[in-house]
Write a protein that holds these residues in place. Structure first.
Motif, PDB file in Angstrom:
ATOM      1  N   ALA A  45       0.813  -1.075   0.242  1.00  0.00           N
ATOM      2  CA  ALA A  45       0.106   0.147  -0.040  1.00  0.00           C
ATOM      3  C   ALA A  45       0.837   1.445  -0.195  1.00  0.00           C
ATOM      4  O   ALA A  45       0.618   2.288  -0.673  1.00  0.00           O
ATOM      5  N   THR A  46       1.857   1.403   0.773  1.00  0.00           N
ATOM      6  CA  THR A  46       2.908   2.296   0.669  1.00  0.00           C
ATOM      7  C   THR A  46       3.469   2.546  -0.687  1.00  0.00           C
ATOM      8  O   THR A  46       3.354   3.750  -1.192  1.00  0.00           O
ATOM      9  N   ILE A  47       3.878   1.528  -1.241  1.00  0.00           N
ATOM     10  CA  ILE A  47       4.429   1.672  -2.597  1.00  0.00           C
ATOM     11  C   ILE A  47       3.317   2.267  -3.707  1.00  0.00           C
ATOM     12  O   ILE A  47       3.827   3.002  -4.353  1.00  0.00           O
ATOM     13  N   ALA A  48       2.210   1.699  -3.519  1.00  0.00           N
ATOM     14  CA  ALA A  48       1.182   2.118  -4.542  1.00  0.00           C
ATOM     15  C   ALA A  48       0.856   3.505  -4.077  1.00  0.00           C
ATOM     16  O   ALA A  48       0.301   4.281  -5.243  1.00  0.00           O
ATOM     17  N   ALA A  49       1.131   4.112  -2.944  1.00  0.00           N
ATOM     18  CA  ALA A  49       0.738   5.595  -2.602  1.00  0.00           C
ATOM     19  C   ALA A  49       1.895   6.424  -3.105  1.00  0.00           C
ATOM     20  O   ALA A  49       1.667   7.828  -3.232  1.00  0.00           O
ATOM     21  N   ILE A  50       2.820   6.068  -3.523  1.00  0.00           N
ATOM     22  CA  ILE A  50       4.223   6.632  -4.277  1.00  0.00           C
ATOM     23  C   ILE A  50       3.759   8.049  -5.091  1.00  0.00           C
ATOM     24  O   ILE A  50       4.074   9.009  -4.927  1.00  0.00           O
ATOM     25  N   PRO A  51       2.954   7.595  -6.086  1.00  0.00           N
ATOM     26  CA  PRO A  51       2.783   8.702  -7.112  1.00  0.00           C
ATOM     27  C   PRO A  51       2.011   9.522  -6.555  1.00  0.00           C
ATOM     28  O   PRO A  51       2.187  10.872  -6.917  1.00  0.00           O
ATOM     29  N   GLU A  52       0.920   9.285  -5.883  1.00  0.00           N
ATOM     30  CA  GLU A  52       0.063  10.427  -5.372  1.00  0.00           C
ATOM     31  C   GLU A  52       0.749  11.540  -4.203  1.00  0.00           C
ATOM     32  O   GLU A  52       0.795  12.572  -4.179  1.00  0.00           O
ATOM     33  N   ARG A  53       1.712  10.523  -3.476  1.00  0.00           N
ATOM     34  CA  ARG A  53       2.322  11.282  -2.601  1.00  0.00           C
ATOM     35  C   ARG A  53       3.401  12.093  -3.073  1.00  0.00           C
ATOM     36  O   ARG A  53       3.765  13.226  -2.541  1.00  0.00           O
ATOM     37  N   GLY A  61       9.866   8.167   6.206  1.00  0.00           N
ATOM     38  CA  GLY A  61      11.208   8.277   5.892  1.00  0.00           C
ATOM     39  C   GLY A  61      11.604   7.626   4.531  1.00  0.00           C
ATOM     40  O   GLY A  61      12.171   7.909   3.814  1.00  0.00           O
ATOM     41  N   LEU A  62      10.974   6.133   4.436  1.00  0.00           N
ATOM     42  CA  LEU A  62      11.176   5.648   3.155  1.00  0.00           C
ATOM     43  C   LEU A  62      10.361   6.531   1.786  1.00  0.00           C
ATOM     44  O   LEU A  62      11.096   6.501   0.969  1.00  0.00           O
ATOM     45  N   LEU A  63       9.331   7.091   2.100  1.00  0.00           N
ATOM     46  CA  LEU A  63       8.915   7.724   1.041  1.00  0.00           C
ATOM     47  C   LEU A  63       9.790   8.942   0.740  1.00  0.00           C
ATOM     48  O   LEU A  63       9.780   9.108  -0.371  1.00  0.00           O
ATOM     49  N   PHE A  64      10.044   9.764   1.537  1.00  0.00           N
ATOM     50  CA  PHE A  64      10.792  11.055   1.432  1.00  0.00           C
ATOM     51  C   PHE A  64      12.103  10.590   0.615  1.00  0.00           C
ATOM     52  O   PHE A  64      12.717  11.385   0.038  1.00  0.00           O
ATOM     53  N   GLN A  65      12.812   9.672   1.322  1.00  0.00           N
ATOM     54  CA  GLN A  65      14.085   8.979   0.783  1.00  0.00           C
ATOM     55  C   GLN A  65      13.883   8.764  -0.950  1.00  0.00           C
ATOM     56  O   GLN A  65      14.542   9.005  -1.588  1.00  0.00           O
ATOM     57  N   GLU A  98      12.053  -3.059  -3.168  1.00  0.00           N
ATOM     58  CA  GLU A  98      12.464  -3.978  -2.231  1.00  0.00           C
ATOM     59  C   GLU A  98      12.846  -3.728  -0.818  1.00  0.00           C
ATOM     60  O   GLU A  98      12.791  -4.167   0.159  1.00  0.00           O
ATOM     61  N   ALA A  99      13.381  -2.354  -0.707  1.00  0.00           N
ATOM     62  CA  ALA A  99      13.816  -1.585   0.647  1.00  0.00           C
ATOM     63  C   ALA A  99      12.327  -1.739   1.304  1.00  0.00           C
ATOM     64  O   ALA A  99      12.336  -1.640   2.636  1.00  0.00           O
ATOM     65  N   PHE A 100      11.303  -1.286   0.874  1.00  0.00           N
ATOM     66  CA  PHE A 100      10.063  -1.093   1.609  1.00  0.00           C
ATOM     67  C   PHE A 100       9.618  -2.532   2.185  1.00  0.00           C
ATOM     68  O   PHE A 100       9.257  -2.604   3.065  1.00  0.00           O
ATOM     69  N   TYR A 101       9.526  -3.677   1.098  1.00  0.00           N
ATOM     70  CA  TYR A 101       9.392  -4.778   1.619  1.00  0.00           C
ATOM     71  C   TYR A 101      10.229  -5.407   2.844  1.00  0.00           C
ATOM     72  O   TYR A 101       9.848  -6.101   3.841  1.00  0.00           O
ATOM     73  N   ALA A 102      11.558  -5.104   2.824  1.00  0.00           N
ATOM     74  CA  ALA A 102      12.417  -5.522   3.829  1.00  0.00           C
ATOM     75  C   ALA A 102      12.220  -4.907   4.986  1.00  0.00           C
ATOM     76  O   ALA A 102      12.156  -5.471   6.147  1.00  0.00           O
ATOM     77  N   ALA A 103      11.829  -3.480   4.993  1.00  0.00           N
ATOM     78  CA  ALA A 103      11.488  -2.818   6.346  1.00  0.00           C
ATOM     79  C   ALA A 103      10.238  -3.309   6.941  1.00  0.00           C
ATOM     80  O   ALA A 103      10.585  -3.590   8.036  1.00  0.00           O
ATOM     81  N   PHE A 104       9.302  -3.624   6.243  1.00  0.00           N
ATOM     82  CA  PHE A 104       8.169  -4.111   6.949  1.00  0.00           C
ATOM     83  C   PHE A 104       8.280  -5.561   7.399  1.00  0.00           C
ATOM     84  O   PHE A 104       7.664  -6.068   8.238  1.00  0.00           O
TER      85      PHE A 104
END
Length: 198
Positions: free
Chosen positions: A95-103, A168-172, A183-189
């Motif tokens: 869901a976080t990855i899916a939100a990237i374009p809008e965010r 933090g992941l989103l802004f980076q 993969e960084a998102f998946y690994a973090a969660f």
């Protein structure tokens, strides 16, 4: 159709006015930042008067808080019933990855809004209140998706960690997309769920 033969506008006029004012504010904040976005400029951009703003928002800060709520909405994962905590964390990563374009389109406004909040105590107090409410709801949600013993830490702390991790992941990612792959998102969660990734 009305008796006059003309179609009535859909939706509530007040909601349309608020939406138009919020969109004008969003455009101006992207162009100028919060510090340089005036109510007069918002009214002009929306094709309205400042009276329309005060008819819908208490003041400039109220307008800015509404803007944050409208364009930086909570990330809501799709949770499959009966899924494990690790699967729920993977859904949150997705869901976080899916939100990237809008965010990403709202990122500059979000950052300038945060900077503005740091120097305006009334806004900071409102942000604190909204964030505390959000954390409370998030902790309640975590308790519904896993029993307290299945969480890696108390729900009240985990929600803060998840929020900070996500932001933090989103802004980076926005700043250096080539260095923060999906993969960084998946690994973090996955790490929050106590799992290792290859």
């Amino acid at each position: 159709m009305s008796h006059s033969g003309r179609r009535q506008p859909k939706g509530d006029k007040r909601q349309r006015t608020r939406a138009k004012l919020l969109e004008a504010t969003r455009e101006l904040v992207r162009e100028r930042g919060y510090e340089h976005t005036t109510l007069q400029a918002v009214a002009e951009r929306a094709g309205m008067t400042t009276g329309a703003i005060y008819g819908n928002f208490k003041d400039r800060d109220d307008l800015f808080m509404a803007l944050a709520g409208a364009y930086w909405t909570p990330i809501k994962p799709v949770i499959r019933p009966g899924s494990s905590f690790a699967e729920k964390m993977r859904a949150l990563a997705e869901a976080t990855i899916a939100a990237i374009p809008e965010r990403e389109t709202a990122a500059y406004g979000r950052l300038t809004g945060m900077a503005y909040s740091l120097t305006h105590e009334e806004i900071r107090a409102q942000v604190r209140e909204v964030t505390a409410d959000s954390f409370s709801l998030g902790a309640d949600w975590l308790r519904t998706v896993a029993d307290e013993g299945g969480l890696p830490m108390p729900a009240e702390l985990l929600v803060v960690v998840i929020h900070s991790l996500t932001e933090g992941l989103l802004f980076q990612r926005f700043l250096t997309p080539e260095l923060v792959p999906d993969e960084a998102f998946y690994a973090a969660f996955a790490a929050l769920a106590g799992e290792r990734t290859p």
